[in-house]
Design a protein around this motif. Structure first.
Motif, PDB file in Angstrom:
ATOM      1  N   LEU A  54      28.669   9.248 -52.863  1.00 15.19           N
ATOM      2  CA  LEU A  54      28.804   9.865 -54.182  1.00 15.19           C
ATOM      3  C   LEU A  54      27.513   9.698 -54.981  1.00 15.19           C
ATOM      4  CD1 LEU A  54      30.590  11.094 -56.490  1.00 15.19           C
ATOM      5  CD2 LEU A  54      31.125   8.726 -57.094  1.00 15.19           C
ATOM      6  N   PHE A  55      26.986   8.477 -55.028  1.00 13.33           N
ATOM      7  CA  PHE A  55      25.760   8.219 -55.771  1.00 13.33           C
ATOM      8  C   PHE A  55      24.582   8.991 -55.183  1.00 13.33           C
ATOM      9  CE2 PHE A  55      27.643   3.857 -56.833  1.00 13.33           C
ATOM     10  CZ  PHE A  55      28.158   4.296 -58.030  1.00 13.33           C
ATOM     11  N   ARG A  56      24.455   8.950 -53.848  1.00 10.86           N
ATOM     12  CA  ARG A  56      23.335   9.616 -53.188  1.00 10.86           C
ATOM     13  C   ARG A  56      23.358  11.119 -53.447  1.00 10.86           C
ATOM     14  NH1 ARG A  56      23.429   6.902 -48.939  1.00 10.86           N
ATOM     15  NH2 ARG A  56      25.117   7.954 -47.903  1.00 10.86           N
ATOM     16  N   GLU A  57      24.521  11.740 -53.322  1.00 12.76           N
ATOM     17  CA  GLU A  57      24.618  13.183 -53.531  1.00 12.76           C
ATOM     18  C   GLU A  57      24.356  13.560 -54.984  1.00 12.76           C
ATOM     19  OE1 GLU A  57      28.427  14.329 -52.010  1.00 12.76           O
ATOM     20  OE2 GLU A  57      27.780  14.158 -49.923  1.00 12.76           O
ATOM     21  N   ALA A  58      24.887  12.768 -55.921  1.00  9.31           N
ATOM     22  CA  ALA A  58      24.674  13.061 -57.340  1.00  9.31           C
ATOM     23  C   ALA A  58      23.207  12.916 -57.715  1.00  9.31           C
ATOM     24  CB  ALA A  58      25.534  12.140 -58.199  1.00  9.31           C
ATOM     25  N   ILE A  59      22.573  11.866 -57.243  1.00  6.73           N
ATOM     26  CA  ILE A  59      21.162  11.627 -57.557  1.00  6.73           C
ATOM     27  C   ILE A  59      20.285  12.710 -56.949  1.00  6.73           C
ATOM     28  CG2 ILE A  59      19.222  10.075 -57.119  1.00  6.73           C
ATOM     29  CD1 ILE A  59      21.322   7.760 -57.358  1.00  6.73           C
ATOM     30  N   MET A  60      20.495  13.019 -55.679  1.00 10.58           N
ATOM     31  CA  MET A  60      19.655  14.011 -55.016  1.00 10.58           C
ATOM     32  C   MET A  60      19.870  15.401 -55.607  1.00 10.58           C
ATOM     33  SD  MET A  60      17.692  12.318 -53.203  1.00 10.58           S
ATOM     34  CE  MET A  60      16.796  13.742 -52.656  1.00 10.58           C
ATOM     35  N   GLU A  61      21.090  15.720 -56.018  1.00 16.63           N
ATOM     36  CA  GLU A  61      21.341  17.014 -56.658  1.00 16.63           C
ATOM     37  C   GLU A  61      20.539  17.126 -57.950  1.00 16.63           C
ATOM     38  OE1 GLU A  61      25.078  19.169 -58.838  1.00 16.63           O
ATOM     39  OE2 GLU A  61      25.471  18.182 -56.922  1.00 16.63           O
ATOM     40  N   SER A  65      17.264  19.639 -58.381  1.00 19.54           N
ATOM     41  CA  SER A  65      17.344  20.694 -59.392  1.00 19.54           C
ATOM     42  C   SER A  65      16.219  20.566 -60.415  1.00 19.54           C
ATOM     43  CB  SER A  65      18.697  20.701 -60.085  1.00 19.54           C
ATOM     44  OG  SER A  65      18.850  19.571 -60.907  1.00 19.54           O
ATOM     45  N   GLU A  66      15.861  19.342 -60.784  1.00 16.01           N
ATOM     46  CA  GLU A  66      14.740  19.134 -61.709  1.00 16.01           C
ATOM     47  C   GLU A  66      13.419  19.579 -61.072  1.00 16.01           C
ATOM     48  OE1 GLU A  66      14.457  17.913 -64.932  1.00 16.01           O
ATOM     49  OE2 GLU A  66      16.642  17.997 -65.058  1.00 16.01           O
TER      50      GLU A  66
END
Length: 75
Positions: A54-61, A65-66
């Motif tokens: 969850l953390f990895r996907e949220a951070i990488m997303e 995007s930035e």
């Protein structure tokens, strides 16, 4: 019917591909009580069993995007 020929993938290529996906850089984050409660609530509500994913996907997303939004332009 025609019989399809199976193309074998080079084992060395597969080995390199697998090695490139190996996660070897450890990162640690600290959360306050409110943040931890929010994460726990989210995980129980949506049946998330792997918080690391969850953390990895949220951070990488967010990061990707930035980077996409702020790419260099010619003009």
């Amino acid at each position: 019917m025609k019989k399809r020929k199976t193309v074998a993938v080079d084992p060395e290529y597969l080995k390199k591909q697998k090695a490139s996906l190996l996660r070897k850089h450890r990162q640690v984050i600290y959360l306050n009580d409110n943040e931890m409660a929010a994460i726990s609530n989210y995980c129980s509500r949506f049946k998330v069993s792997a918080k690391a994913t969850l953390f990895r996907e949220a951070i990488m997303e967010k990061v990707l995007s930035e980077l996409e939004d702020n790419h260099p332009t010619l003009f």
